[in-house]
Design a protein around this motif. Structure first.
Motif, PDB file in Angstrom:
ATOM      1  N   GLU A 116      -7.188  -2.255   5.877  1.00  0.00           N
ATOM      2  CA  GLU A 116      -7.443  -1.465   4.572  1.00  0.00           C
ATOM      3  C   GLU A 116      -6.118  -0.694   4.309  1.00  0.00           C
ATOM      4  N   GLU A 119      -2.662  -1.891   4.259  1.00  0.00           N
ATOM      5  CA  GLU A 119      -2.468  -2.663   3.082  1.00  0.00           C
ATOM      6  C   GLU A 119      -1.876  -1.281   1.938  1.00  0.00           C
ATOM      7  N   ALA A 120      -2.745  -0.211   2.177  1.00  0.00           N
ATOM      8  CA  ALA A 120      -2.382   1.039   1.167  1.00  0.00           C
ATOM      9  C   ALA A 120      -0.965   1.348   1.503  1.00  0.00           C
ATOM     10  N   CYS A 121      -0.499   1.451   2.790  1.00  0.00           N
ATOM     11  CA  CYS A 121       0.803   1.929   3.308  1.00  0.00           C
ATOM     12  C   CYS A 121       1.975   0.797   2.648  1.00  0.00           C
ATOM     13  N   ARG A 122       1.642  -0.432   2.550  1.00  0.00           N
ATOM     14  CA  ARG A 122       2.509  -1.513   2.312  1.00  0.00           C
ATOM     15  C   ARG A 122       2.696  -1.199   0.511  1.00  0.00           C
ATOM     16  N   SER A 123       1.472  -1.035  -0.070  1.00  0.00           N
ATOM     17  CA  SER A 123       1.609  -0.686  -1.360  1.00  0.00           C
ATOM     18  C   SER A 123       2.631   0.511  -2.003  1.00  0.00           C
ATOM     19  N   GLU A 124       2.163   1.569  -0.955  1.00  0.00           N
ATOM     20  CA  GLU A 124       3.078   2.880  -1.353  1.00  0.00           C
ATOM     21  C   GLU A 124       4.542   2.566  -1.245  1.00  0.00           C
ATOM     22  N   HIS A 126       6.228  -0.277  -1.146  1.00  0.00           N
ATOM     23  CA  HIS A 126       6.851  -1.204  -2.186  1.00  0.00           C
ATOM     24  C   HIS A 126       6.951  -0.461  -3.234  1.00  0.00           C
ATOM     25  N   LEU A 127       6.125   0.612  -3.650  1.00  0.00           N
ATOM     26  CA  LEU A 127       6.346   1.509  -5.102  1.00  0.00           C
ATOM     27  C   LEU A 127       7.521   2.032  -4.822  1.00  0.00           C
ATOM     28  N   GLN A 130      10.902   0.432  -4.946  1.00  0.00           N
ATOM     29  CA  GLN A 130      11.359  -0.099  -6.294  1.00  0.00           C
ATOM     30  C   GLN A 130      11.187   1.162  -7.390  1.00  0.00           C
ATOM     31  N   PHE A 161       4.839  -6.466   5.943  1.00  0.00           N
ATOM     32  CA  PHE A 161       5.192  -5.670   4.682  1.00  0.00           C
ATOM     33  C   PHE A 161       6.247  -6.365   3.806  1.00  0.00           C
TER      34      PHE A 161
END
Length: 206
Positions: A116, A119-124, A126-127, A130, A161
């Motif tokens: 979990e 996934e939060a690391c991946r999301s941050e 990616h943000l 970009q 990632f």
């Protein structure tokens, strides 16, 4: 005869003075370039610990960063002014307020976290890749705590990632790190500095 002796002594004094200046009177070394970089990552990733070790500081009393902290980290080729942002949920939403003026990004993640949190690391990440203020900057991505038996491998995290679609010409480095192998961490930062130098050189040509 006396004139020849005086001339010889004068030439000797000039030669001695020239040698003395070369050996003992060297000017100060040329200043190293400085780069402003922002360091982000979720709470517990080890950002403060790694930066403190890079500054040769003790690790006693290190606590999670509340808000942000700035430290100048000296390397042979350059000085990095590292602005570390706290990774707690109540701070993370304000990260973008501190991006302005950054010339590079250091993203540190914990290789041992749950699915979990990974996934939060991946999301941050990616943000960040970009974000309008960061999307053209060099990135150093460190998968920290690689010395732990519970750590995922760097290739595994990198594949998870899915960064390639976001690259688009961006220069980034993805490597493992551990406070027990600071030589490798310094080498990663040296490579990152090379990217910063290349980026600055490209900007100067525009």
């Amino acid at each position: 005869m006396a004139e020849n002796i005086q001339l010889s002594l004068a030439l000797c004094r000039i030669a001695f003075y020239t040698c003395f200046r070369k050996l003992c009177c060297k000017g100060p070394p040329s200043p190293r370039p400085e780069y402003d970089v922002v360091c982000i990552g979720l709470s517990g990733a080890g950002k403060s610990t790694l930066i403190s070790r890079l500054c040769s500081e003790g690790l006693d009393g290190i606590v999670p960063t509340a808000g942000f902290s700035i430290k100048a980290v000296a390397f042979p080729k350059a000085v990095l002014n590292v602005k570390e942002l706290g990774g707690a949920d109540n701070i993370k939403k304000y990260w973008s307020r501190y991006y302005q003026g950054s010339q590079g990004v250091v993203f540190i993640l914990d290789s041992t976290v749950s699915d979990e949190k990974m996934e939060a690391c991946r999301s941050e990440l990616h943000l960040a890749l970009q974000h309008p203020q960061l999307c053209t900057l060099p990135f150093l991505i460190l998968a920290n705590h690689q010395d732990s038996p519970a750590a995922r491998s760097v290739p595994e995290i990198k594949k998870y990632f899915e960064l390639e679609p976001l690259a688009r010409g961006k220069r980034w480095i993805f490597q493992g790190s551990s406070i027990n192998n600071m030589e490798a961490v310094r080498e990663s930062f040296s490579q990152f500095i090379s990217l910063l130098e290349e980026k600055e050189l490209q900007s100067s040509r525009i």
